[in-house]
Design an enzyme around this catalytic site. Structure first.
Site, PDB file in Angstrom:
ATOM      1  N   TYR A 239       0.812  -1.226   0.000  1.00 49.01           N
ATOM      2  CA  TYR A 239       0.000   0.000   0.000  1.00 49.01           C
ATOM      3  C   TYR A 239       0.844   1.274   0.000  1.00 49.01           C
ATOM      4  O   TYR A 239       2.052   1.225   0.104  1.00 49.01           O
ATOM      5  CB  TYR A 239      -1.085  -0.018   1.081  1.00 49.01           C
ATOM      6  CG  TYR A 239      -0.750  -0.102   2.549  1.00 49.01           C
ATOM      7  CD1 TYR A 239       0.490   0.210   3.083  1.00 49.01           C
ATOM      8  CD2 TYR A 239      -1.766  -0.486   3.436  1.00 49.01           C
ATOM      9  CE1 TYR A 239       0.710   0.146   4.451  1.00 49.01           C
ATOM     10  CE2 TYR A 239      -1.538  -0.552   4.806  1.00 49.01           C
ATOM     11  CZ  TYR A 239      -0.298  -0.219   5.306  1.00 49.01           C
ATOM     12  OH  TYR A 239      -0.086  -0.275   6.644  1.00 49.01           O
ATOM     13  N   GLU A 240       0.168   2.377  -0.196  1.00 51.55           N
ATOM     14  CA  GLU A 240       0.834   3.694  -0.337  1.00 51.55           C
ATOM     15  C   GLU A 240       1.818   3.681  -1.512  1.00 51.55           C
ATOM     16  O   GLU A 240       2.896   4.283  -1.437  1.00 51.55           O
ATOM     17  CB  GLU A 240       1.523   4.037   0.995  1.00 51.55           C
ATOM     18  CG  GLU A 240       1.784   5.508   1.235  1.00 51.55           C
ATOM     19  CD  GLU A 240       0.540   6.373   1.179  1.00 51.55           C
ATOM     20  OE1 GLU A 240      -0.511   5.951   1.715  1.00 51.55           O
ATOM     21  OE2 GLU A 240       0.602   7.457   0.571  1.00 51.55           O
TER      22      GLU A 240
END
Lengths: 592, 592
Positions: A434-435
């Protein structure tokens, strides 16, 4: 069940011996005297060890459940969240005017490591809120700030970030969520968002969703994306939560880990939203928080590695199995502890030298963020912007590998959930994704950051390394074990940079084929630099008569391990980069 | 949900183009004509794709449950097990006199890859039975063979292996399970065993437990360990299962993966057992099957990597996200498929070149086992014994890493259980641990195998590499891309071996500190050798006018990738080995 003891001493070492924070002229840093930071870290250490860590396995086992639109978080989470709120931890580095404590970001990262290590799934509820609040702080109107920030800083209201849709994650230009003006300045937001961490739960009185959507009639693709505030409950004139807005949780995902966090499919059905920042500038608004958010994820990689290492170390000292090859070290016992075995030590040293080097790296990055934000230091801003994909990508890749190594120390017990080591591995896995998945980080590094401002920032990094080596080359205690390996590794990094310069324009695939290797090569050089600087700081400390000489000597030995055993990875990454795109791109997709 | 398509063509390539099995003088190999092996593999491919693969997620989600001593396996497992039995797959490489099909072990491994890839948890029920049956075949009396083998070869009865106890796994000398003679040739076995795969279930009419225990009054430690047959149901005179024996399942473990297999705590309460092999020679009896068992686990590492890669490849071709840096390749679509992106290709090539090289390596090892067992070839026996820890340790470490890479290709969806990629990672994790944790493999390699018979076997390996290079150095198509890198890598391996020779005696910690690196260095050289040999075979095939030229060209390109991108890892491992024990062993345990 695993335990957690916060690494206060190690954090203090980085803050004071390495970064010398209280001597810095960055506004707010003069408050960071050793006694003060120690008090903060000790207090955070107590809370995380005693309250959050015991809930880590509970969250993993129970997970979150959705029934009639209501999400139930694991037993004890709500009470713990109240405790965290009451302690003022949620606003540690938020401005005092909105109820925060106004501490520098570097303290937020140091405390954040403890929170993430003790219970990552739990900590995400406040982490996402922090991210959403930062966006409102950076782009909100005075009215929006007054309405949302005090409640979000205290986490009475929590926040979320809504980017991904089923058919697009990285490529957000394809998004379908629409915003239609209501004519009164508000919008009707309609669409489906997925992978929304902390998307729905009952731990806060309201949830403030930040949602990327396209305003009807706007530009095509990524240039038509705007950012909206969509509260779960509309906010009354008096600031209290009012009518329910048109946003619901459609599903909770079953994930590999972070079960204690509710990862939701969020359905927006003509929900009322308010533009945050300018029309069609939603991506830019998101990007202003990107460095912090990504450093925060890099920190999670370090945190999971740290807690996994702590428990592997405990087990290696406790579990009796086999005898030392050089003769029994526990002759009165039925066997020696695992830690006598060289390969167990090799694994523990891999973990220890990574965790401590990585901790310094992420705190250095946070310190640069402070220098940029609080002092307007453009060189710091350029440098941290360059290193952000490295902090995110390298530290989460390596952090994950270290949790796997820690799990391995437990043998068969590492595979049994009851022992808790599997959870660290499963929880750490998400940080690579994620990110911005780590491949995207590598692309950002090589495709954008490396050449930005004419390569000024990477040159600044090389100068920094060069100057450190030059300033200390008379230091015989550093030369052979630290400076020479750092010089060699830095040469590999420069050679890789040169390869991209020579080939990047005529064959962009050649540069991008090596992007993942470059990110790792860069990461190793950064950790090598950290270790060289920490070794110097440790020498200075015990030459100045520091009381705990063993602590400082151990730092130097650990650093020597990194330089000798881990840093040579730069040569491998360079070889892979130099071999170029030829065999990477040779096959037609059909021939795979 | 993931799918599975058996790699029949690739397996055929290894069996016929590389190993040329049907031309071998190993007894039984002349039957292995291409048409015959193709028919077997196609049939196994159908069964595994259509029956076992669809049950893989079912097994993961449902797991096994224990109620009133009865273990329930996941929905559909029993019916599938009946199908596997009816097809005769359980006795593929077992002797015809006990109902098997008598095929060579190399065919068992080839088919085994498909079974493991499609459903590892399921396949373990028959895998453990195979292991237990092999032990009875090797050490049983004629009576024992007649009683147990026909039923176990057909899997009407299944088997287990009971080694580990709560306080000892690797260090079995500490075991506490006791065997007391009954005076009639049988024993009363009492103790607790843990991590017993397939320990209890209702898929077979009887379960034959092989249990390590100490005969009361025997020698201390590992020298007093004997092996016993302890059936779940005593066997009646007529060969049917009779009275229940004193063995029960106390608990099913919650594990990170392989949920479909019942991992049991087994309690032996004066259970009747029968000595298998000689008194106090239990470890030796276990060790005779060790090479096969460990190659079997190495195969699981390859299998999970293979199925994970297959699905990652499918997703990379299917998922549209972003545009190729060199210009749109799917201009009419909203975006290009993931596979256009260099870092995605880099990852896919890492996976592909590992899977195909590793497949060749494990089949070569199996072929050496056949040469040893069927032909009495002592050189083959020595070589495979040397390489067994490499096949087990290197292929499961790397195989796991590849499942992680495959999962990463899916981005956020890789973390969601519904998409199935997480299961491959979680299931692959166990192979690094069981059948001797990989640190133990590395210790076995460096501490025992390397110097055994005066280093004869490792010298034989070096000769093999040297001769291959020498025989082919006139081959211009192989020289630069294959032979030169292989020569360099092999030099690194020799240098590492030299380091151990020079330091091993005076500082055993120095050798053992590098054991894990040596195992990986050795593994890379083996895969480099495999790829050089496969490249040669592929060249020969298309020069001989083989119809599918693309297939063979793809093999060569994939091999070139391995040589250029993966093989340089040998330099890093050598550097780590050469840095010795100094920093590995420097810290007192208290200073970690």
């Amino acid at each position: 069940m695993p335990s957690y003891t916060a690494p206060v001493k190690d954090l203090q070492f980085v803050l004071h011996d390495l970064l010398k924070v209280s001597q810095s002229d960055i506004p707010g840093y003069s408050d960071l005297e050793a006694e003060f930071t120690s008090a903060v870290l000790e207090e955070a250490g107590k809370l995380t060890s005693e309250v959050l860590a015991p809930l880590n396995a509970v969250g993993d086992t129970e997970g979150c459940t959705l029934e009639n639109g209501v999400v139930r978080t694991p037993t004890g989470f709500k009470e713990a969240f109240d405790q965290v709120r009451e302690g003022g931890w949620t606003g540690l580095d938020m401005p005092e005017e909105f109820g925060g404590q106004g501490m520098p970001y570097v303290m937020g990262t140091a405390v954040g490591e403890m929170f993430s290590a003790s219970n990552q799934a739990f900590t995400m509820y406040q982490g996402l809120t922090h991210g959403a609040a930062s966006a409102i702080l950076a782009h909100g109107t005075d009215d929006q700030k007054a309405t949302y920030l005090p409640k979000m800083v205290s986490c009475e209201w929590t926040g979320t970030m809504n980017l991904t849709e089923p058919h697009c994650g990285t490529d957000l230009g394809m998004m379908r969520t629409k915003a239609v003006p209501n004519g009164d300045g508000s919008y009707q937001v309609t669409g489906q968002k997925i992978f929304i961490s902390a998307g729905e739960h009952e731990m806060s009185d309201n949830i403030i969703h930040l949602v990327l959507a396209k305003i009807q009639g706007g530009p095509e693709g990524i240039k038509g994306v705007s950012l909206f505030i969509v509260p779960k409950f509309m906010v009354n004139e008096d600031g209290t939560p009012g009518a329910r807005n048109g946003v619901t949780c459609g599903k909770i995902e079953e994930k590999m880990g972070i079960h204690g966090n509710s990862t939701c499919v969020m359905n927006y059905d003509g929900a009322t939203g308010f533009l945050l920042g300018e029309e069609h500038k939603g991506m830019r608004a998101m990007f202003t928080m990107m460095n912090e958010a990504r450093i925060g994820v890099g920190m999670q990689g370090v945190a999971q590695a740290a807690v996994a290492y702590e428990n592997a170390l405990f087990y290696a000292k406790d579990r009796l199995q086999g005898r030392a090859v050089t003769g029994a070290e526990n002759p009165d016992g039925p066997a020696d502890p695992l830690i006598v075995h060289p390969d167990i030590r090799r694994s523990l040293m891999d973990q220890k030298s990574f965790v401590e080097g990585a901790r310094a790296f992420m705190l250095w990055g946070s310190h640069l963020i402070d220098s940029s934000h609080r002092k307007g230091d453009e060189a710091a801003e350029g440098l941290v912007s360059l290193m952000t994909p490295v902090i995110k990508g390298f530290l989460t890749d390596e952090g994950y590998d270290m949790t796997v190594q820690a799990q391995q120390v437990y043998g068969g017990h590492g595979y049994i959930e009851e022992w808790g080591m599997s959870q660290f591995t499963r929880d750490a896995r998400i940080a690579m994704i994620y990110e911005g998945a780590n491949g995207v980080q590598a692309l950002d590094l090589v495709g954008r950051k490396l050449a930005s401002d004419g390569g000024k920032h990477v040159m600044a990094f090389f100068d920094l390394v060069k100057n450190f080596i030059k300033e200390n080359e008379g230091n015989e205690t550093l030369k052979k074990d630290f400076l020479d390996p750092l010089k060699a590794a830095s040469k590999d990094l420069q050679a890789a940079g040169m390869f991209f310069m020579q080939n990047g324009m005529k064959d962009p695939n050649a540069a991008l084929s090596g992007s993942n290797d470059f990110m790792h090569l860069f990461g190793h050089v950064c950790l090598g630099l950290m270790w060289a600087q920490m070794a110097k700081a440790a020498h200075e400390a015990f030459e100045a008569g520091a009381s705990d000489e063993e602590f400082y000597r151990t730092k130097i030995t650990t650093g020597r391990y990194y330089m000798a055993h881990r840093l040579p990875a730069t040569g491998l990454h360079l070889a892979r980069i130099n071999s170029g795109a030829d065999t990477v791109m040779a096959l037609d997709a059909a021939n795979f």
